[in-house]
Write a protein that holds these residues in place. Sequence first.
Motif, PDB file in Angstrom:
ATOM      1  N   ARG A 111      43.251  33.059  39.301  1.00 14.50           N
ATOM      2  CA  ARG A 111      41.913  32.474  39.779  1.00 14.50           C
ATOM      3  C   ARG A 111      41.517  31.426  38.863  1.00 14.50           C
ATOM      4  O   ARG A 111      40.818  30.217  39.243  1.00 14.50           O
ATOM      5  CB  ARG A 111      40.806  33.614  40.327  1.00 14.50           C
ATOM      6  CG  ARG A 111      41.340  33.868  41.855  1.00 14.50           C
ATOM      7  CD  ARG A 111      40.400  34.898  42.361  1.00 14.50           C
ATOM      8  NE  ARG A 111      40.584  36.256  41.764  1.00 14.50           N
ATOM      9  CZ  ARG A 111      39.653  37.135  41.577  1.00 14.50           C
ATOM     10  NH1 ARG A 111      38.359  37.093  41.587  1.00 14.50           N
ATOM     11  NH2 ARG A 111      40.019  38.402  40.835  1.00 14.50           N
ATOM     12  N   CYS A 114      51.267  33.859  43.919  1.00 14.70           N
ATOM     13  CA  CYS A 114      50.761  35.381  44.068  1.00 14.70           C
ATOM     14  C   CYS A 114      51.754  36.354  43.690  1.00 14.70           C
ATOM     15  O   CYS A 114      51.840  37.531  43.624  1.00 14.70           O
ATOM     16  CB  CYS A 114      50.367  35.564  45.327  1.00 14.70           C
ATOM     17  SG  CYS A 114      49.030  34.723  46.066  1.00 14.70           S
ATOM     18  N   LEU A 124      51.558  38.956  41.132  1.00 12.75           N
ATOM     19  CA  LEU A 124      49.842  39.771  41.409  1.00 12.75           C
ATOM     20  C   LEU A 124      50.206  40.886  42.275  1.00 12.75           C
ATOM     21  O   LEU A 124      50.930  40.869  43.076  1.00 12.75           O
ATOM     22  CB  LEU A 124      49.042  38.546  42.147  1.00 12.75           C
ATOM     23  CG  LEU A 124      48.867  37.413  40.962  1.00 12.75           C
ATOM     24  CD1 LEU A 124      47.643  36.528  41.978  1.00 12.75           C
ATOM     25  CD2 LEU A 124      48.380  37.595  39.814  1.00 12.75           C
ATOM     26  N   GLY A 183      45.330  38.516  38.102  1.00 11.37           N
ATOM     27  CA  GLY A 183      44.643  37.927  39.215  1.00 11.37           C
ATOM     28  C   GLY A 183      43.536  37.209  39.084  1.00 11.37           C
ATOM     29  O   GLY A 183      43.321  35.937  39.556  1.00 11.37           O
ATOM     30  N   GLN A 184      42.852  37.731  38.150  1.00 11.27           N
ATOM     31  CA  GLN A 184      41.807  37.006  37.454  1.00 11.27           C
ATOM     32  C   GLN A 184      42.178  35.593  36.891  1.00 11.27           C
ATOM     33  O   GLN A 184      41.483  34.543  37.018  1.00 11.27           O
ATOM     34  CB  GLN A 184      40.785  37.583  36.457  1.00 11.27           C
ATOM     35  CG  GLN A 184      40.069  38.689  37.197  1.00 11.27           C
ATOM     36  CD  GLN A 184      39.314  39.690  36.345  1.00 11.27           C
ATOM     37  OE1 GLN A 184      39.887  39.856  35.302  1.00 11.27           O
ATOM     38  NE2 GLN A 184      38.104  39.992  36.617  1.00 11.27           N
ATOM     39  N   SER A 243      44.868  41.267  44.345  1.00 10.76           N
ATOM     40  CA  SER A 243      44.749  40.081  43.826  1.00 10.76           C
ATOM     41  C   SER A 243      45.255  39.059  44.907  1.00 10.76           C
ATOM     42  O   SER A 243      44.847  37.928  44.958  1.00 10.76           O
ATOM     43  CB  SER A 243      45.264  40.051  42.489  1.00 10.76           C
ATOM     44  OG  SER A 243      44.975  40.901  41.739  1.00 10.76           O
TER      45      SER A 243
END
Lengths: 356, 258
Positions: B156, B176, B179, B152-153, B183
């Motif tokens: 981003r 997504c 994820l 998830g990081q 997240s």
Amino acid sequence: MGDNPSRSENASAGDLGVTARHARGAGTGVSPSSFEEPPFGGGGALPKKTRFGMEAGFRGLSVAAGAMVLVIIVAIAVFLISKAVPAIRADNENFLTFNQWFPNETEPRFGIAVLAFGTVLTSIIALLVAVPIALGIALFLSHYAPKRLATPLGFIIDLLAAVPSVVFGLWGRDVFLEPVRNFSAWLNEYFGWIPIFGGDGPFGRSVLLGSLVLAIMVLPIVTSLSREVFLQTPTMNEEAALALGATKWEMVRTSVIPYGKPGVIAAVMLGLGRALGETIALALTLGIVFNISFNVIENGGNSIAANIANAFGEANETGRGALIASGLVLFAITLVVNMAARAIIYRRREFRDSAA
Amino acid sequence: MAKRIEASNVSSYYGSFKAIDSVSMVVEPKTITALIGPSGCGKSTFLRSINRMHEVLPNARIEGSLTIDEQNIYDPDVDVTAVRRLIGMVFQRPNPFPTMSIYENVVAGLKLNGVKKKSVLDDAAEQSLKSANLWNEVKDRLGRPGAGLSGGQQQRLCIARTIAVEPQVVLMDEPCSALDPISTLAIEDLMFKLKDRFTIIIVTHNMQQAARVSDKTGFFSIDKTGDPGRLIEYDDTQKIFSNPNEKKTEDYITGRFG
């Protein structure tokens, strides 16, 4: 709600799998007796583990193969050292610094300095010439050439690797010598003020000729290995760069080259390994002179391996020992080079491993 | 900042295979548009046609016209790299550059644009990471590898990298799908925040997500494998999910068809 469609897809795929399994079972005709054995996970005592099965056999085989490498390395080292040490003992000069080679006299005097210097010099020049060209070809093959061109061209490069080194040596001595001699004379005329291009001749059978022939020999290894690693760059990284507005070359610079760097270093080191150990091509092209000089165009140059090839035939006991000692030095140089390469590759390991 | 995208009769091809047929839609600035539909229906192909990533694949081409604020994206005189800087893209799987640190990843696009000044890069990195709701998590380890972050990081981080070059439009291709729900929520929150500055077009398989985040929804479908994908219906998200015009859309969103 959103998951329903994919679930139904999975279900139909699963059905197919089951049918296929049934069909195979019927086709191979499993004997009825197999039904009487307790099923896996069923009742009865736990099955005994197999003592000498394929598992143990294969394990033993692979351990033996691994151990053999060590045995061979140790055997070679023992051989080299046992022959080299008596010869070095008999040497009346410092083996590491003396710059002549008379091991066959009654009072043997020989040193490795000239040979080690020549080996390293020719290899470095060869790599300086070959690596940029090889990387250019590799990038062209992996990212620029249309597939119809890349495949046959890659094949030709691989063919170049298959040419025996003695052929390269003969070609260098009989054909390539002339253009290199003319080029050397030209360099000498216009760039003679640079020490490496100085001297008053004769030119030709020089470090330059040997290095260029070596470069051609190293080229295919570096090219095909680099091409392989460049091709392995994940498409998603290339697309990430393109989507940021990178041009093709910028994409290559931001994603392909950094990704391939460890592989390219490994390829260069393999190339260097070949260059350092190359024997007959240098024996045929170098001038075989015993002095340490940075002049690359005058007749001259020498290398450990070429010297072994040239001098082994007329060497006596001590002479052969001296040559083996020089081989030991070559072994050490190669080892140091390889370790340095590993150190470079491992330095940024954190970045590579987390990428995997 | 944000710009309007207009597609009319866009058909995309892979060689002789027609992947989408005659798609027309208008995407208004500062909105989120969701593209939904079964696998293989051409949503991603359409998305990739918008920033000319489609043509990266061999033999891929499009017909029809795509404009951004009335300018033809496919004009032969237009610099394709400029188009991609204007229309950023976030991919399905997080794809930070594996050899670069977090910081280097964020400023990679700026460096490609020739920005060299450290203070400018530092500012942009901080702003972008803050916009991507990642700053607090990574501010103490900007020099660490970007690929060492969680999925998830990483995603981003990729969003931060995309918005660092200040695009007008951000395309997201199932951002997504790799994820976990938390997240995913973080990315959805982020989309709402980014809507003030960018036009966002997102491809998603998750219909709740489309319903949650988007203003408008386009439903793509194919009749059978091998046929080109078509845009069946394009309307306000509210309308698509409550009272669609087309029976096919209704069947799809209620899960009767896929």
